[in-house]
Scaffold this active site. Structure first.
Site, PDB file in Angstrom:
ATOM      1  N   HIS A  49      51.582  41.159  40.537  1.00  0.00           N
ATOM      2  CA  HIS A  49      50.862  42.069  39.645  1.00  0.00           C
ATOM      3  C   HIS A  49      51.523  42.116  38.269  1.00  0.00           C
ATOM      4  CE1 HIS A  49      49.887  46.334  38.300  1.00  0.00           C
ATOM      5  NE2 HIS A  49      48.698  45.742  38.363  1.00  0.00           N
ATOM      6  N   ARG A  50      50.839  41.547  37.282  1.00  0.00           N
ATOM      7  CA  ARG A  50      51.389  41.416  35.922  1.00  0.00           C
ATOM      8  C   ARG A  50      52.701  40.651  35.932  1.00  0.00           C
ATOM      9  NH1 ARG A  50      50.454  47.784  34.152  1.00  0.00           N
ATOM     10  NH2 ARG A  50      48.414  47.973  35.147  1.00  0.00           N
ATOM     11  N   GLU A  76      48.637  37.779  38.528  1.00  0.00           N
ATOM     12  CA  GLU A  76      47.597  38.581  37.895  1.00  0.00           C
ATOM     13  C   GLU A  76      48.056  38.930  36.494  1.00  0.00           C
ATOM     14  OE1 GLU A  76      45.714  42.333  36.496  1.00  0.00           O
ATOM     15  OE2 GLU A  76      47.827  42.022  37.024  1.00  0.00           O
ATOM     16  N   ASP A  78      46.479  40.356  32.316  1.00  0.00           N
ATOM     17  CA  ASP A  78      45.404  41.033  31.585  1.00  0.00           C
ATOM     18  C   ASP A  78      45.240  40.410  30.212  1.00  0.00           C
ATOM     19  OD1 ASP A  78      45.182  43.562  33.464  1.00  0.00           O
ATOM     20  OD2 ASP A  78      47.314  43.291  33.034  1.00  0.00           O
ATOM     21  N   HIS A  91      48.322  44.599  28.881  1.00  0.00           N
ATOM     22  CA  HIS A  91      47.487  45.470  29.706  1.00  0.00           C
ATOM     23  C   HIS A  91      46.796  46.568  28.915  1.00  0.00           C
ATOM     24  CE1 HIS A  91      46.628  48.947  32.332  1.00  0.00           C
ATOM     25  NE2 HIS A  91      46.252  48.019  33.200  1.00  0.00           N
ATOM     26  N   GLU A 150      42.365  39.067  34.368  1.00  0.00           N
ATOM     27  CA  GLU A 150      41.541  40.263  34.203  1.00  0.00           C
ATOM     28  C   GLU A 150      41.172  40.453  32.736  1.00  0.00           C
ATOM     29  OE1 GLU A 150      41.690  45.110  34.376  1.00  0.00           O
ATOM     30  OE2 GLU A 150      43.033  44.002  35.722  1.00  0.00           O
ATOM     31  N   LYS A 152      40.016  42.748  29.862  1.00  0.00           N
ATOM     32  CA  LYS A 152      40.033  44.174  29.592  1.00  0.00           C
ATOM     33  C   LYS A 152      38.713  44.628  28.972  1.00  0.00           C
ATOM     34  CE  LYS A 152      42.989  46.199  30.544  1.00  0.00           C
ATOM     35  NZ  LYS A 152      43.349  46.740  31.878  1.00  0.00           N
ATOM     36  N   ASP A 276      53.924  44.462  42.587  1.00  0.00           N
ATOM     37  CA  ASP A 276      54.956  44.307  41.564  1.00  0.00           C
ATOM     38  C   ASP A 276      56.170  43.585  42.145  1.00  0.00           C
ATOM     39  OD1 ASP A 276      53.358  45.857  39.829  1.00  0.00           O
ATOM     40  OD2 ASP A 276      54.262  47.712  40.565  1.00  0.00           O
TER      41      ASP A 276
END
Length: 292
Positions: A49-50, A76, A78, A91, A150, A152, A276
């Site tokens: 995640h990120r 992942e 953003d 993000h 992703e 935004k 994370d």
């Protein structure tokens, strides 16, 4: 009479096969919508995640490199647009939380954004971290690790063409990662635009209560012609689990950092988890995989 050497060879070969036979039952029965560069056959995706954001500043190259080194199968990230229309990885709509500058991302050019410190908010040792571009991440990820990109909401407009969707899709194709990338968004216009631009690119709907209007995941995916359903793990109800299982819909849940939650979700049949701590998730997955 069977030759003794031949018999030993057969037995040794069977012993070698035992671990493989133990892996005959995948962790999820739903087909993955994206190809992994290193697929171990468990039909489950460990998603950073990120990046490895528990240990490194989120959405930075150090977090992405660490995620790969820690065994994540997908990253992942953003994306949004700079003032001059460049696709950058961050993000928040505003800069204040993760950089040393205040203001909206869209009010700064790429050159100005590249001057910012995107790491010391996390720890002083990361003062040299910069905001990456999507292209920089694709260059790193190619032939290494799959991506969940992703888009935004603030970068999405009503236009299908010449927006962030078309430009990011062009970059993905430039680096030949179409089969190794899945796009997602909370803004369902982005999903519609991407499907109009490309009938094959993998797409995931991020659950948004207002846009979903109480429709089941299978209904939403049918409406938007998407391939997977992403949601907060706390939203994953028994009703949804029954629906996605009946329709063989891949489900990816976020953001899970506790081992007991990871195990419970994997056993419920999810196709992947955003964490994370991809190293912790990989450890939990490996243990469950070994017992299958």
């Amino acid at each position: 009479m069977i030759n003794r050497y031949y018999l030993l060879t057969l037995v040794s070969g069977f012993l070698i096969l035992i671990p493989r036979l133990m892996h005959s039952q995948p962790l999820s029965d739903k087909p993955l919508p994206v190809q992994l560069y290193s697929d171990n056959g468990d039909n489950f995706v460990v998603i950073a995640h990120r990046g490895a954001s528990a240990y490194y500043p989120e959405n930075t190259m150090s977090a992405f490199k660490a995620a790969y080194e820690l065994g994540a199968e997908m990253i992942e990230l953003d994306i949004t647009l700079s003032k001059d229309g460049e696709i950058v990885v961050i993000h928040d709509e505003k800069l204040g939380r993760t950089t040393n500058r205040k203001g909206r991302v869209v009010d700064f050019t790429l050159e100005q954004l590249k001057e910012l410190d995107a790491g010391s908010w996390f720890d002083a040792s990361f003062t040299s971290e910069k905001i990456p571009t999507l292209e920089e991440v694709l260059i790193f990820a190619k032939d290494k690790i799959a991506l969940n990109i992703e888009i935004k909401t603030e970068a999405v407009t009503k236009n299908t063409f010449s927006g962030i969707e078309e430009r990011s899709l062009e970059l993905v194709k430039k680096y030949g990662m179409e089969e190794h990338v899945i796009f997602s968004s909370f803004d369902y216009r982005a999903i519609s635009h991407l499907r109009e631009l490309d009938v094959d690119i993998p797409l995931a709907l991020l659950y948004d209560r207002r846009q979903a209007a109480r429709k089941l995941p299978s209904v939403l995916l049918d409406i938007f012609n998407a391939n997977a359903f992403n949601c907060n793990y706390r939203k994953l109800s028994k009703k949804w689990i029954k629906d996605v299982s009946a329709h063989k819909i891949p489900v990816f849940v976020y953001t899970v950092n506790k081992e007991k939650d990871m195990q419970k979700l994997i056993e419920s049949g999810v196709s992947g988890i955003f964490s994370d701590k991809p190293d912790v998730l990989k450890m939990v997955v490996d243990k469950l995989w070994e017992t299958k």
